[in-house]
Scaffold this motif. Structure first.
Motif, mmCIF file in Angstrom:
data_model
loop_
_atom_site.group_PDB
_atom_site.id
_atom_site.type_symbol
_atom_site.label_atom_id
_atom_site.label_comp_id
_atom_site.label_asym_id
_atom_site.label_seq_id
_atom_site.Cartn_x
_atom_site.Cartn_y
_atom_site.Cartn_z
ATOM 1 N N GLN A 123 21.169 -54.699 -33.349
ATOM 2 C CA GLN A 123 20.488 -55.048 -32.100
ATOM 3 C C GLN A 123 20.658 -53.895 -31.121
ATOM 4 O O GLN A 123 21.753 -53.630 -30.620
ATOM 5 C CB GLN A 123 21.066 -56.317 -31.490
ATOM 6 C CG GLN A 123 20.338 -56.733 -30.216
ATOM 7 C CD GLN A 123 21.021 -57.884 -29.495
ATOM 8 O OE1 GLN A 123 22.242 -58.021 -29.550
ATOM 9 N NE2 GLN A 123 20.243 -58.714 -28.825
ATOM 10 N N HIS A 186 16.359 -50.757 -34.072
ATOM 11 C CA HIS A 186 16.472 -52.161 -33.686
ATOM 12 C C HIS A 186 15.892 -53.048 -34.777
ATOM 13 O O HIS A 186 14.789 -52.800 -35.283
ATOM 14 C CB HIS A 186 15.739 -52.423 -32.373
ATOM 15 C CG HIS A 186 15.756 -53.871 -31.984
ATOM 16 N ND1 HIS A 186 16.851 -54.462 -31.401
ATOM 17 C CD2 HIS A 186 14.809 -54.852 -32.132
ATOM 18 C CE1 HIS A 186 16.586 -55.749 -31.193
ATOM 19 N NE2 HIS A 186 15.362 -56.007 -31.630
ATOM 20 N N ASP A 188 15.122 -57.125 -35.502
ATOM 21 C CA ASP A 188 15.113 -58.506 -35.043
ATOM 22 C C ASP A 188 15.936 -59.364 -36.011
ATOM 23 O O ASP A 188 15.837 -59.211 -37.225
ATOM 24 C CB ASP A 188 13.685 -59.045 -34.975
ATOM 25 C CG ASP A 188 12.876 -58.391 -33.871
ATOM 26 O OD1 ASP A 188 13.451 -58.149 -32.785
ATOM 27 O OD2 ASP A 188 11.685 -58.107 -34.093
ATOM 28 N N TYR A 191 21.712 -61.039 -33.443
ATOM 29 C CA TYR A 191 21.821 -61.695 -32.144
ATOM 30 C C TYR A 191 23.241 -61.540 -31.588
ATOM 31 O O TYR A 191 24.216 -61.864 -32.271
ATOM 32 C CB TYR A 191 21.473 -63.176 -32.262
ATOM 33 C CG TYR A 191 20.029 -63.433 -32.612
ATOM 34 C CD1 TYR A 191 19.017 -63.217 -31.683
ATOM 35 C CD2 TYR A 191 19.672 -63.890 -33.873
ATOM 36 C CE1 TYR A 191 17.688 -63.449 -32.004
ATOM 37 C CE2 TYR A 191 18.346 -64.132 -34.208
ATOM 38 C CZ TYR A 191 17.354 -63.906 -33.262
ATOM 39 O OH TYR A 191 16.033 -64.136 -33.583
ATOM 40 N N TYR A 198 19.828 -68.587 -26.827
ATOM 41 C CA TYR A 198 18.415 -68.202 -26.864
ATOM 42 C C TYR A 198 17.493 -69.402 -26.722
ATOM 43 O O TYR A 198 16.320 -69.259 -26.381
ATOM 44 C CB TYR A 198 18.117 -67.458 -28.171
ATOM 45 C CG TYR A 198 18.951 -66.213 -28.309
ATOM 46 C CD1 TYR A 198 18.593 -65.040 -27.655
ATOM 47 C CD2 TYR A 198 20.127 -66.218 -29.056
ATOM 48 C CE1 TYR A 198 19.373 -63.901 -27.754
ATOM 49 C CE2 TYR A 198 20.913 -65.085 -29.169
ATOM 50 C CZ TYR A 198 20.540 -63.935 -28.503
ATOM 51 O OH TYR A 198 21.319 -62.818 -28.588
ATOM 52 N N ALA A 208 14.473 -63.729 -26.190
ATOM 53 C CA ALA A 208 13.753 -64.198 -27.384
ATOM 54 C C ALA A 208 12.740 -65.243 -26.924
ATOM 55 O O ALA A 208 12.980 -66.441 -27.009
ATOM 56 C CB ALA A 208 14.720 -64.795 -28.400
ATOM 57 N N HIS A 214 12.832 -65.106 -35.635
ATOM 58 C CA HIS A 214 13.152 -64.279 -36.790
ATOM 59 C C HIS A 214 14.316 -64.894 -37.552
ATOM 60 O O HIS A 214 15.219 -65.487 -36.958
ATOM 61 C CB HIS A 214 13.502 -62.858 -36.344
ATOM 62 C CG HIS A 214 12.415 -62.183 -35.576
ATOM 63 N ND1 HIS A 214 11.315 -61.616 -36.185
ATOM 64 C CD2 HIS A 214 12.237 -62.003 -34.246
ATOM 65 C CE1 HIS A 214 10.507 -61.113 -35.256
ATOM 66 N NE2 HIS A 214 11.041 -61.338 -34.077
#
Length: 242
Positions: A123, A186, A188, A191, A198, A208, A214
């Motif tokens: 991330q 990056h 997806d 997290y 989120y 998000a 994702h």
């Protein structure tokens, strides 16, 4: 590129006071699906996990011994340890002891990348602190997991003793990688917060907008109790194969 569990090694950065709580929950949940690939990295050995003892390099010794300062040198010493113990691994991953990894999503992702090229996956974040020497630096969230290709880590190794470190482990590692001219990629699905962040908070919805759209690869700030809940949620229907 064909990738399986045997091509991956994960270092879980932990500390003595969390051996029986956070680290043990990791061992009992997601790590058990990939136990030979998971190494617990601590300042003291622990046969129950097991955790291996890693020691600070000169820069780490000078930085101090607080919990957070130790996380910084453990990232650097941990990378060296992983490369030494598993020199032929295709992918090296550093996570915290409150990170939850989803193995099947991770392995599926890595099949799209060539470990012989220099990749820094996770991330991507950007340090937004005007006046700070690293203002504007792109780096990867350490809690969400930092993924190093074989090519990148083995080029990075000689630089680890010389990289300037600041007050954050992941920013310090990101600065070191940036010194090689490599930018983070990056992805997806990594997290840096728990799932509910989120889904239930305004900031999370901005990060998000459509929720967890994702397939998750990792979550951070997961309590030991939540580890077992996430295991049921994320592994119950998974087809885990070597």
């Amino acid at each position: 590129m064909a990738t399986s569990m045997e091509h991956v090694v994960v270092g879980v950065v932990t500390t003595r006071k969390y051996h029986e709580s956070r680290a043990n929950a990791v061992k009992q949940t997601w790590a058990k699906y990939f136990d030979r690939a998971v190494l617990f990295l601590s300042e003291t050995e622990c046969t129950a996990l097991p955790a291996v003892k890693i020691t600070p390099d000169e820069a780490g010794t000078e930085a101090g011994t607080s919990d957070y300062q130790s996380v910084i040198w453990k990232n650097f010493s941990g990378l060296k340890y992983l490369a030494k113990e598993r020199p032929s691994a295709r992918w090296y991953i550093l996570v915290d002891d409150d990170t939850f990894l989803v193995w099947h999503s991770l392995v599926e992702l890595l099949r799209y990348y060539d470990h012989r090229q220099e990749y820094f996956l996770g991330q991507e974040l950007r340090l937004d602190m005007p006046g700070h020497p690293d203002h504007g630096l792109s780096y990867l969230s350490g809690g969400a997991g930092q993924v190093f290709s074989h090519a990148l880590l083995h080029r990075l190794l000689p630089e680890l003793d010389h990289c300037e470190r600041n007050e954050w482990a992941d920013v310090s590692v990101g600065r070191c990688v940036a010194g090689l001219g490599v930018r983070p990629t990056h992805v997806d699905g990594f997290y840096s917060q728990p799932a509910h962040f989120y889904l239930a908070t305004e900031q999370g919805k901005r990060d998000a907008p459509l929720g967890l759209v994702h397939d998750p690869i990792s979550f951070h700030h997961i309590t030991p109790d939540q580890m077992y809940e996430y295991e049921y949620w994320l592994y119950k229907d998974a087809n885990i194969v070597d």
